[in-house]
Design a protein around this motif. Sequence first.
Motif, mmCIF file in Angstrom:
data_model
loop_
_atom_site.group_PDB
_atom_site.id
_atom_site.type_symbol
_atom_site.label_atom_id
_atom_site.label_comp_id
_atom_site.label_asym_id
_atom_site.label_seq_id
_atom_site.Cartn_x
_atom_site.Cartn_y
_atom_site.Cartn_z
ATOM 1 N N ALA A 1 53.625 85.850 62.574
ATOM 2 C CA ALA A 1 54.619 86.158 63.608
ATOM 3 C C ALA A 1 56.024 85.773 63.140
ATOM 4 C CB ALA A 1 54.271 85.429 64.905
ATOM 5 N N THR A 2 56.124 84.619 62.483
ATOM 6 C CA THR A 2 57.438 84.175 62.009
ATOM 7 C C THR A 2 57.921 85.050 60.860
ATOM 8 O OG1 THR A 2 56.845 81.933 62.675
ATOM 9 C CG2 THR A 2 58.771 82.168 61.254
ATOM 10 N N LEU A 3 57.007 85.412 59.972
ATOM 11 C CA LEU A 3 57.400 86.317 58.877
ATOM 12 C C LEU A 3 57.908 87.638 59.444
ATOM 13 C CD1 LEU A 3 54.529 85.684 56.273
ATOM 14 C CD2 LEU A 3 56.897 84.831 56.205
ATOM 15 N N ALA A 4 57.244 88.126 60.491
ATOM 16 C CA ALA A 4 57.684 89.386 61.116
ATOM 17 C C ALA A 4 59.084 89.229 61.694
ATOM 18 C CB ALA A 4 56.692 89.802 62.201
ATOM 19 N N SER A 5 59.333 88.094 62.352
ATOM 20 C CA SER A 5 60.671 87.869 62.910
ATOM 21 C C SER A 5 61.715 87.726 61.807
ATOM 22 C CB SER A 5 60.667 86.638 63.819
ATOM 23 O OG SER A 5 60.020 86.928 65.047
ATOM 24 N N LEU A 6 61.335 87.055 60.705
ATOM 25 C CA LEU A 6 62.276 86.941 59.583
ATOM 26 C C LEU A 6 62.625 88.318 59.029
ATOM 27 C CD1 LEU A 6 60.820 83.792 57.783
ATOM 28 C CD2 LEU A 6 63.092 83.987 58.843
ATOM 29 N N LEU A 7 61.640 89.207 59.013
ATOM 30 C CA LEU A 7 61.916 90.559 58.514
ATOM 31 C C LEU A 7 62.942 91.278 59.407
ATOM 32 C CD1 LEU A 7 61.365 92.836 56.507
ATOM 33 C CD2 LEU A 7 59.384 93.490 57.896
ATOM 34 N N ALA B 1 76.064 82.501 59.641
ATOM 35 C CA ALA B 1 77.080 81.963 60.555
ATOM 36 C C ALA B 1 76.721 82.216 62.016
ATOM 37 C CB ALA B 1 78.448 82.576 60.226
ATOM 38 N N GLY B 2 76.093 83.345 62.273
ATOM 39 C CA GLY B 2 75.752 83.690 63.656
ATOM 40 C C GLY B 2 74.507 82.979 64.178
ATOM 41 N N GLY B 3 73.770 82.346 63.284
ATOM 42 C CA GLY B 3 72.654 81.521 63.726
ATOM 43 C C GLY B 3 71.330 82.242 63.936
ATOM 44 N N LEU B 4 71.210 83.491 63.493
ATOM 45 C CA LEU B 4 69.949 84.200 63.742
ATOM 46 C C LEU B 4 68.788 83.594 62.953
ATOM 47 C CD1 LEU B 4 70.995 87.964 63.963
ATOM 48 C CD2 LEU B 4 70.570 86.323 65.818
ATOM 49 N N VAL C 1 65.402 82.170 64.727
ATOM 50 C CA VAL C 1 64.041 82.613 64.401
ATOM 51 C C VAL C 1 63.175 81.411 64.000
ATOM 52 C CG1 VAL C 1 62.679 83.839 62.653
ATOM 53 C CG2 VAL C 1 64.567 85.008 63.810
ATOM 54 N N LEU C 2 63.715 80.556 63.131
ATOM 55 C CA LEU C 2 62.910 79.430 62.623
ATOM 56 C C LEU C 2 62.558 78.436 63.725
ATOM 57 C CD1 LEU C 2 64.536 78.772 59.123
ATOM 58 C CD2 LEU C 2 62.491 80.126 59.698
ATOM 59 N N SER C 3 63.424 78.325 64.735
ATOM 60 C CA SER C 3 63.148 77.414 65.853
ATOM 61 C C SER C 3 62.352 78.112 66.959
ATOM 62 C CB SER C 3 64.465 76.899 66.426
ATOM 63 O OG SER C 3 65.164 77.969 67.050
ATOM 64 N N HIS C 4 62.028 79.377 66.739
ATOM 65 C CA HIS C 4 61.291 80.177 67.724
ATOM 66 C C HIS C 4 62.042 80.323 69.048
ATOM 67 C CE1 HIS C 4 58.006 80.260 64.914
ATOM 68 N NE2 HIS C 4 58.031 78.950 64.846
ATOM 69 N N GLN C 5 63.364 80.160 68.991
ATOM 70 C CA GLN C 5 64.176 80.467 70.177
ATOM 71 C C GLN C 5 64.060 81.955 70.500
ATOM 72 O OE1 GLN C 5 68.432 79.902 69.573
ATOM 73 N NE2 GLN C 5 68.881 81.162 71.379
ATOM 74 N N ILE C 6 63.956 82.765 69.451
ATOM 75 C CA ILE C 6 63.771 84.207 69.634
ATOM 76 C C ILE C 6 62.575 84.655 68.796
ATOM 77 C CG2 ILE C 6 66.221 84.630 70.126
ATOM 78 C CD1 ILE C 6 66.539 85.691 67.251
ATOM 79 N N ASN C 7 61.934 85.714 69.263
ATOM 80 C CA ASN C 7 60.743 86.230 68.577
ATOM 81 C C ASN C 7 60.847 87.746 68.395
ATOM 82 O OD1 ASN C 7 59.048 83.691 68.518
ATOM 83 N ND2 ASN C 7 59.470 83.845 70.716
#
Lengths: 347, 347
Positions: B143-149, B301-304, B308-314
Amino acid sequence: MSATMKAAIFVKPGTIAVEEVAKATIERDDDIVIRVVRTCVCGSDLWFFRGLSEQTPHSQIGHEAIGVVEEVGSAVASVKPDDFVVVPFPYSCGTCPVCKAGFESVCPHGGYFSACQAEYLRVPEADGTVVVVPGSPDDYDDATLASLLTISDVMSTGYHAAVSAEVKSGDTAVVMGDGAVGLCGVIAAKMRGATRIIAMSRHEDRAALAREFGATDIVPERDQAAIDKVLSMTDGYGADAVLECVGSKQSFDTALGLVRRGGVIGRVGLPHDVTISAEGTFYANIGIKGGPAPVRHYDIAGGLLDAVLSHQINPGRVFTGVYDLDHIQDAYEAMDQRNVIKALITL
Amino acid sequence: MSATMKAAIFVKPGTIAVEEVAKATIERDDDIVIRVVRTCVCGSDLWFFRGLSEQTPHSQIGHEAIGVVEEVGSAVASVKPDDFVVVPFPYSCGTCPVCKAGFESVCPHGGYFSACQAEYLRVPEADGTVVVVPGSPDDYDDATLASLLTISDVMSTGYHAAVSAEVKSGDTAVVMGDGAVGLCGVIAAKMRGATRIIAMSRHEDRAALAREFGATDIVPERDQAAIDKVLSMTDGYGADAVLECVGSKQSFDTALGLVRRGGVIGRVGLPHDVTISAEGTFYANIGIKGGPAPVRHYDIAGGLLDAVLSHQINPGRVFTGVYDLDHIQDAYEAMDQRNVIKALITL
């Protein structure tokens, strides 16, 4: 017999008369009437003076004024007789989401003044429109009164160009147009921290005032030559921000050519035959913002009133000719012939 | 004999093959080569798949990837072999005024990737392009790899729509488009504090994901009916911000109709036959901003990346189909037929 007042009247292109007309009066509960202390002629008034735009024959004219409150409607809460006010060229309700977002100039419940070149002026929606100045006009010298008059339109409009263009500290900003608005745009770009301010001008008097206001460079070239010049001044990348204070196709196309990728063009010149390429702007990430200036927002929240009162800025310097109302025809002619940058009318 | 790799190849509209081609290799000192761990199919890839845009027959394709650094050129300073990186769809020098202003996607020294659907990828201008992820792909779940993509393109593009539209705390934002970018635009609008997020969707699966991402309202209507609906939801004033994630004339005209006066339309859909009225936008003080997303800027800079790494967004939830490289034809077909929102390719 009802009271009368003197007012400038558009007779026909090239001819402005001063006549006795019915005195401005309260028509609605939220109106006030002000005694005009200073008004002026705007570059945009030259459109009808030159016969280039429609204007009803024998109509009152003018959209810039400062004055003293003479009468207040029963629903007005924020001002009282004898208050000194700046009248922004747009009137606005002050309470709707558009006004609250800081865009009073496009309030769907508002409109624009068109009778400011007169002894008295009715101001609708007074609570949502006027900007109160401490004290009375007698407390200020002529230079300060002139600067206060500019925050009814041109200074606020120049500021809107800078805000719309997103000028920020350290930017290189280009100001297109050396009329009163463009010159005030130079002031605004400096206020917002631009460190290089390139003013486009080919008139010695205007270029000199632009330099006094903070322009670091003057570019007299136009069209592709102007683009080439600004690109050469920015290592080929273009300007971070462009204040487009003209509105012609020629000026807008030049702005597009000299703005940096990712930069923003702030437009305040009324557009005439301008086309915006949806693709060209997109693939260079160029932003286009602007429109009629939310004067009241900038005067109060934006700090222009304070900046004038503290003499941080002296935009009244754009008035290079002073006339009384009886000689307003001379004021229009001097503007039309570019003998003055902007014409002040004293009452 | 030189090394080879598997790569997706555009054969003709409707047909994608997987073939052995020459393995990606260092060509310049500032290149790196990565071993691709995840890639995917973009909605914009469907243009050539459907024969609606030009694509060279027998060419490599794809512009989204995450992977592990395999080889680095002699001039590369910021990454080393085995580093885990996100590859933004644009590559960029990272040092010019355009990049420094946060617009790497329109860096005049950069370009766009077009060979990411493959086992290996050459990344030019690596120091100015890649986004380093801590650890290795093995440290992260699917799931995290997908979000990183997604922060190689669609999440960053949705974020650019929100930034361009100037979404701020308390805003009502409308998101046009329910593809992966539009859905990520919903996430972005929420991240930037919009309290009412109206997603335009008429597909149940996409509307459901929009709600999961933070949409408060779903509007299935189109054109004037959509405008009427949004105006009725905003007391007639329109939305503070519009994220235009489609790019069609129809969508842009709808955006113009439902944005509040003084509001901004943030565009990230590639414009097709869009026209922008210079007068209409001016007299309503409507801003138009946007273009290709400066992915790297938002990721760092924008923090995306952190979000993602903190799972704030998925945002990886937009991948509703998973395929291996050998079955990429199925992935394209599933996207084309709208059987999946976005198709992930594992390697």
